[in-house]
Design an enzyme around this catalytic site. Structure first.
Site, PDB file in Angstrom:
ATOM      1  N   ARG A 181       0.821  -1.224   0.000  1.00 37.87           N
ATOM      2  CA  ARG A 181       0.000   0.000   0.000  1.00 37.87           C
ATOM      3  C   ARG A 181       0.846   1.261   0.000  1.00 37.87           C
ATOM      4  NH1 ARG A 181      -5.348  -0.617   1.695  1.00 37.87           N
ATOM      5  NH2 ARG A 181      -5.789  -2.619   2.618  1.00 37.87           N
ATOM      6  N   LYS A 236      -0.944 -18.908   6.020  1.00 43.53           N
ATOM      7  CA  LYS A 236      -1.882 -19.236   7.084  1.00 43.53           C
ATOM      8  C   LYS A 236      -2.143 -17.993   7.940  1.00 43.53           C
ATOM      9  CE  LYS A 236      -0.446 -19.980  11.027  1.00 43.53           C
ATOM     10  NZ  LYS A 236       0.383 -18.963  11.718  1.00 43.53           N
ATOM     11  N   HIS A 256       4.432 -23.191   7.435  1.00 40.93           N
ATOM     12  CA  HIS A 256       5.886 -23.365   7.369  1.00 40.93           C
ATOM     13  C   HIS A 256       6.381 -24.537   8.225  1.00 40.93           C
ATOM     14  CE1 HIS A 256       5.940 -21.109  11.158  1.00 40.93           C
ATOM     15  NE2 HIS A 256       7.171 -21.539  11.330  1.00 40.93           N
ATOM     16  N   LYS A 274       9.814 -27.859   7.960  1.00 39.07           N
ATOM     17  CA  LYS A 274      10.890 -28.125   8.940  1.00 39.07           C
ATOM     18  C   LYS A 274      11.421 -29.546   8.734  1.00 39.07           C
ATOM     19  CE  LYS A 274       9.037 -25.082  12.579  1.00 39.07           C
ATOM     20  NZ  LYS A 274      10.028 -24.064  12.857  1.00 39.07           N
ATOM     21  N   GLU A 316       6.174 -21.398  23.637  1.00 43.35           N
ATOM     22  CA  GLU A 316       7.096 -20.295  23.339  1.00 43.35           C
ATOM     23  C   GLU A 316       7.273 -19.471  24.604  1.00 43.35           C
ATOM     24  OE1 GLU A 316       6.264 -19.503  18.621  1.00 43.35           O
ATOM     25  OE2 GLU A 316       4.816 -18.708  20.044  1.00 43.35           O
ATOM     26  N   ASP A 359      -4.111 -19.251  15.235  1.00 40.62           N
ATOM     27  CA  ASP A 359      -2.718 -18.990  14.857  1.00 40.62           C
ATOM     28  C   ASP A 359      -1.881 -20.268  14.838  1.00 40.62           C
ATOM     29  OD1 ASP A 359      -0.365 -17.562  14.313  1.00 40.62           O
ATOM     30  OD2 ASP A 359       0.132 -17.403  16.437  1.00 40.62           O
ATOM     31  N   HIS A 405      -0.339 -25.548  12.641  1.00 39.41           N
ATOM     32  CA  HIS A 405       0.877 -26.247  13.062  1.00 39.41           C
ATOM     33  C   HIS A 405       0.559 -27.485  13.925  1.00 39.41           C
ATOM     34  CE1 HIS A 405       2.583 -22.681  11.532  1.00 39.41           C
ATOM     35  NE2 HIS A 405       2.752 -22.003  12.635  1.00 39.41           N
ATOM     36  N   LYS A 417       1.737 -19.014  24.297  1.00 37.86           N
ATOM     37  CA  LYS A 417       2.696 -17.906  24.293  1.00 37.86           C
ATOM     38  C   LYS A 417       3.095 -17.611  25.727  1.00 37.86           C
ATOM     39  CE  LYS A 417       2.257 -16.731  19.891  1.00 37.86           C
ATOM     40  NZ  LYS A 417       3.403 -16.765  18.987  1.00 37.86           N
TER      41      LYS A 417
END
Ligand code: BG6
Length: 478
Positions: free
Chosen positions: A48, A158, A188, A192, A226, A245, A250, A340
């Protein structure tokens, strides 16, 4: 030697995004450096911001300087790469701008005709995907626009949609413009090395597969933890939450890899058929079952993060007990936990086998302390360990758990490709095995939707940062 991909133009929507700057452009540079990109390739960033080609190139160079400082850069290759980048400013929702993109493609690209090979990469928030695809079609840039010679493909980041309905709508819009074998729904995790190794571990070894079922396995635990929060992605997280997410993609992809049947062969569809069957067999959740099988949490301090509502009810943690209703797995719990701001950063899959029928050696009532486990550590270490009981030295016959361990780092000297290197190369080559097929996306959303509906308006439970999650997490193990 690997066959080089066809000459092509890669068009990246969301060119100033964090993903583009941290992963896509750096991966493309390295692929170019290693000679993996076609002889004649071009990259067009689309965004943009009103930037000239030159301004965008400097913007990207500044971003990439942290990843490739002067000391490690191959100046000639870097300059050649940067020179191949162009930029088009457009409002994603405005069809007219796409004619400028068409024009840029046709002038920038090696393409001398309208049938250039084009790879579109949507690194934009999921809600923009349908409008981008429609506008590509209007500008004659879709695959089904009568182009007979060149190929046109699309990679979609995703999360793919935000629930079953939007994923179906997106599948239907994309299906009008691109054939399924030209659509690359990227997760992704599937790029891996350690995730690809799950299938190799299971199906290239004879000793595990006979035990890999409900007769021998007590439970499977999958953890994606994480030790950091949402960083600067408040706006994204407020829309997504952890279920969208990480759990929908995943985590369920890891579950599918652990639970799938051996494929007929290694073709993309044979492998994806088996994963789809697993996802389709996951038991849906009900208001009764969520009470003892789902815990959602939100870390303390989440509501003070940038771009997060002060009364947000978005989850940053989920622990879920899944069941797969098929012959191999009926009644074996799959405990999946992701979050998280937890105590550590680790992704691993633990397969716990049933205890031996008689407990000769354990001091305790139960032998679970030494139950055999296969521990597939996906990251940060890339290891596989097998846990078994061994006699503790000394007079008494007491068993202690010990481990046999394989480590990628010590067993192999070759450096693996990162997920984005690998998946970009796969998409260029048209290899779809490590991309998610339409049906699997929909089965995964159906499960996540059933969790969301069954949870209803129940609020996520708070948990302290750097902890193991909400206090009630243990209830799913009951
Ligand atoms: C992304 C999620 O897909 O994966 C992030 O959006 C998450 O929230 C990330 O942190 C984890 O991936 P990796 O490969 O960095 O562990």
């Amino acid at each position: 030697m690997q066959v080089k991909p066809d000459n092509c133009t890669i068009i990246i929507f969301g060119a100033s995004s964090d993903l583009a700057a941290r992963k896509l452009f750096p991966s493309l540079y390295e692929l170019a450096l290693w000679g993996n990109l076609p002889d004649d390739y071009h990259i067009i960033g689309v965004g943009r911001a009103a930037l000239s080609h030159e301004e965008f190139r400097s913007f990207m160079q500044t971003k990439m300087a942290g990843i490739f400082p002067d000391s490690v850069r191959d100046e000639a290759a870097y300059a050649a790469f940067i020179a191949r980048i162009a930029y088009v400013r457009l409002d994603l929702e405005e069809p007219d701008g796409y004619h400028a993109l068409y024009h840029e493609i046709m002038t920038t690209a090696a393409a001398v005709c309208r049938c250039a090979n084009l790879l579109f990469y949507l690194a934009t928030p999921p809600s923009f995907a349908p409008v981008i695809v429609r506008n590509l079609q209007r500008a004659d840039l879709g695959e089904k626009d009568g182009c007979m010679d060149g190929w046109r493909k699309i990679i979609v980041e995703k999360p793919y949609g935000r629930d079953l309905q939007t994923a179906r709508e997106l599948n239907s819009v994309i299906g009008e413009v691109f054939s399924e074998n030209r659509v690359f729904r990227i997760d992704h995790y599937l790029g891996k090395e350690t995730v690809q190794n799950i299938m190799v571990f299971r199906f290239s070894n004879g000793i595990f597969e006979p035990l890999w079922n409900r007769h021998h396995i007590a439970n499977v635990t999958i953890t994606i933890a994480e030790d950091f929060g949402i960083r600067d992605r408040g706006a994204f997280y407020e829309e997504a939450g952890l279920l969208r997410d990480i759990m929908q993609n995943h985590a369920l992809q890891l579950l599918a890899a652990v639970a799938m049947e051996p494929p007929v062969d290694l073709s993309a569809d044979a492998v994806r058929d088996e994963k789809a069957k697993v996802l389709r067999s996951i038991r849906p959740f009900t208001t009764e079952s969520v009470d003892h099988s789902v815990v959602l949490g939100q870390y303390d301090g989440y509501r003070s993060e940038k771009n997060v509502a002060s009364d947000s009810t978005v989850e940053t943690f989920a622990a879920i007990k899944f069941f797969i209703d098929n012959w191999r797995w009926k009644d074996v719990p799959f405990y999946v936990k992701a979050g998280k701001n937890l105590a550590a950063t680790v992704t691993e899959i633990v397969i716990t086998f049933q205890c031996p029928p008689q407990n000769y050696f354990c001091p305790a009532e139960s032998c679970s302390y030494t139950a055999n486990q296969v521990i597939l550590r996906i990251q940060p270490e890339e290891t596989i360990a097998i846990k078994f009981g061994a006699k503790r030295p000394g007079e008494s016959v007491i068993t202690d758990p010990v481990f046999m361990k394989f480590d990628y780092k010590t067993s192999f000297t070759e450096a693996g490709l990162t997920p984005y290197h690998r998946l970009l190369l796969d998409a260029l080559a048209g290899e779809q095995m490590n991309f998610i097929r339409q049906d699997s996306v929909e089965y995964s959303w159906a499960i996540i939707d059933s969790i969301r509906q069954a949870v209803g308006s129940k609020l996520p439970e708070g948990y302290p940062a750097h902890s193991h999650g909400p206090e009630s997490v243990d209830k799913i193990y009951g």
